[in-house]
Design a protein around this motif. Structure first.
Motif, PDB file in Angstrom:
ATOM      1  N   ASP A  29       0.968  -1.339  -0.015  1.00 12.40           N
ATOM      2  CA  ASP A  29       0.028   0.106   0.101  1.00 12.40           C
ATOM      3  C   ASP A  29       0.996   1.204   0.099  1.00 12.40           C
ATOM      4  OD1 ASP A  29      -2.273  -1.854   0.139  1.00 12.40           O
ATOM      5  OD2 ASP A  29      -2.468  -1.496   2.261  1.00 12.40           O
ATOM      6  N   HIS A  30       2.056   1.183   0.837  1.00 11.59           N
ATOM      7  CA  HIS A  30       2.903   2.180   0.635  1.00 11.59           C
ATOM      8  C   HIS A  30       3.313   2.797  -0.501  1.00 11.59           C
ATOM      9  CE1 HIS A  30       6.267   4.622   2.149  1.00 11.59           C
ATOM     10  NE2 HIS A  30       7.245   3.473   1.627  1.00 11.59           N
ATOM     11  N   ALA A  74      15.586  10.195  -5.963  1.00 15.84           N
ATOM     12  CA  ALA A  74      16.519   9.782  -5.029  1.00 15.84           C
ATOM     13  C   ALA A  74      15.892   9.323  -3.565  1.00 15.84           C
ATOM     14  CB  ALA A  74      17.760  10.441  -4.886  1.00 15.84           C
ATOM     15  N   VAL A  75      15.401  10.430  -3.130  1.00 19.30           N
ATOM     16  CA  VAL A  75      14.476  10.377  -1.789  1.00 19.30           C
ATOM     17  C   VAL A  75      13.424   9.717  -1.733  1.00 19.30           C
ATOM     18  CG1 VAL A  75      13.182  11.842  -0.058  1.00 19.30           C
ATOM     19  CG2 VAL A  75      15.222  12.943  -1.172  1.00 19.30           C
ATOM     20  N   ALA A  81      12.958   1.963  -0.749  1.00 17.95           N
ATOM     21  CA  ALA A  81      14.204   0.856  -0.356  1.00 17.95           C
ATOM     22  C   ALA A  81      14.165   0.461   1.460  1.00 17.95           C
ATOM     23  CB  ALA A  81      15.374   1.184  -0.734  1.00 17.95           C
ATOM     24  N   LEU A  82      14.033   1.366   1.983  1.00 21.77           N
ATOM     25  CA  LEU A  82      14.456   1.046   3.643  1.00 21.77           C
ATOM     26  C   LEU A  82      13.466   0.097   4.015  1.00 21.77           C
ATOM     27  CD1 LEU A  82      15.640   4.540   4.800  1.00 21.77           C
ATOM     28  CD2 LEU A  82      16.968   2.316   4.416  1.00 21.77           C
ATOM     29  N   PRO A  83      12.000   0.541   3.923  1.00 18.75           N
ATOM     30  CA  PRO A  83      10.926  -0.744   4.331  1.00 18.75           C
ATOM     31  C   PRO A  83      11.110  -1.932   3.663  1.00 18.75           C
ATOM     32  CG  PRO A  83       9.896   1.521   3.654  1.00 18.75           C
ATOM     33  CD  PRO A  83      11.263   1.530   3.386  1.00 18.75           C
ATOM     34  N   SER A  84      11.474  -1.863   2.400  1.00 24.00           N
ATOM     35  CA  SER A  84      11.616  -3.100   1.463  1.00 24.00           C
ATOM     36  C   SER A  84      12.992  -4.172   2.205  1.00 24.00           C
ATOM     37  CB  SER A  84      11.901  -2.945   0.139  1.00 24.00           C
ATOM     38  OG  SER A  84      12.343  -4.133  -0.738  1.00 24.00           O
ATOM     39  N   LEU A  85      14.170  -3.411   2.470  1.00 22.73           N
ATOM     40  CA  LEU A  85      15.129  -4.178   3.038  1.00 22.73           C
ATOM     41  C   LEU A  85      14.882  -4.640   4.483  1.00 22.73           C
ATOM     42  CD1 LEU A  85      18.169  -1.837   2.183  1.00 22.73           C
ATOM     43  CD2 LEU A  85      17.692  -4.180   1.160  1.00 22.73           C
TER      44      LEU A  85
END
Length: 234
Positions: A29-30, A74-75, A81-85
């Motif tokens: 959803d994000h 980039a932001v 990327a951070l939630p995915s990792l």
């Protein structure tokens, strides 16, 4: 007890039945909201460029706007990327599993072995359409279900006996390749009792569509009763 499976014309995911799947739904959803915002912005710019003859020299040649459209993507990528990792590492985390089940893929059925017990193991075949009872699901029911206790960390060791298979249960957020000669592992915790359906997700031959997976999550007391009856039968 809940029967969790997909419905005809369903647009979204199945309801989550494990904490990891809940995290995956929130991440979906994000990310989807970010995609909607980007798509809306791009569509607006295209329509504005097509529908107006006015030009602005500060847009045609501007250092500031180039800095913005370089830094902003980039932001956005970092926000994805951070939630995915985080979820990626959560899915690999296996802390002191209460039960280990070895799942072997064959052409075209699954076999299960409860390695914490001496003699609990069985093959799981799809029930043919003509043998289905009332209320059972075509191409999804099996003659033996993989029974696990609820709210307990479960480790599944996945391998194959012949060709590539994939052990997949969408409601639990589990998808693991079954590779001959290799032992892969996955883990899950069921949030509530229910019957959760999956299918082989790697094309494995003529009857690829006919080797379903059924995970039945029951309270711990019921699981102990089931395991005792399986040991008596063995």
């Amino acid at each position: 007890m809940n029967n969790l499976m997909a419905h005809p014309s369903q647009l979204g995911f199945q309801d989550a039945a494990s904490p990891v799947m809940e995290e995956l739904l929130h991440f979906h959803d994000h990310t989807l909201m970010i995609v909607f915002l980007i798509s809306t912005l791009v569509l607006y710019i295209i329509m504005a460029m097509v529908s107006t003859k006015l030009t602005n020299k500060y847009i045609l040649d501007s250092q500031e706007i180039e800095i913005v459209w370089t830094i902003l993507p980039a932001v956005i990528l970092i926000m994805i990327a951070l939630p995915s990792l985080r979820i990626l590492y959560l899915m690999d985390e296996i802390n002191d599993p209460h039960l280990t089940v070895k799942s072997m893929g064959h052409q075209w059925y699954w076999s299960y072995e409860y390695t914490d017990y001496e003699d609990i193991g069985f093959d799981s075949y799809m029930i043919p359409t003509q043998n289905l009872s009332s209320g059972q699901f075509r191409l999804l029911e099996t003659d033996h279900r993989m029974v696990v206790p609820t709210e307990s960390p479960i480790r599944v060791l996945v391998s194959a006996d012949d060709v590539l298979h994939a052990w997949t249960v969408p409601a639990l957020g589990v998808k693991m390749d079954a590779v001959p000669g290799r032992l892969n592992q996955a883990s899950f915790v069921t949030s509530r009792p229910g019957v959760f359906y999956g299918q082989c997700s790697e094309i494995c031959g003529a009857n690829h569509s006919f080797m379903p997976i059924v995970v039945e999550a029951v309270p711990l007391q019921h699981f102990e009763t089931w395991s005792s009856s399986m040991l008596e039968e063995a």
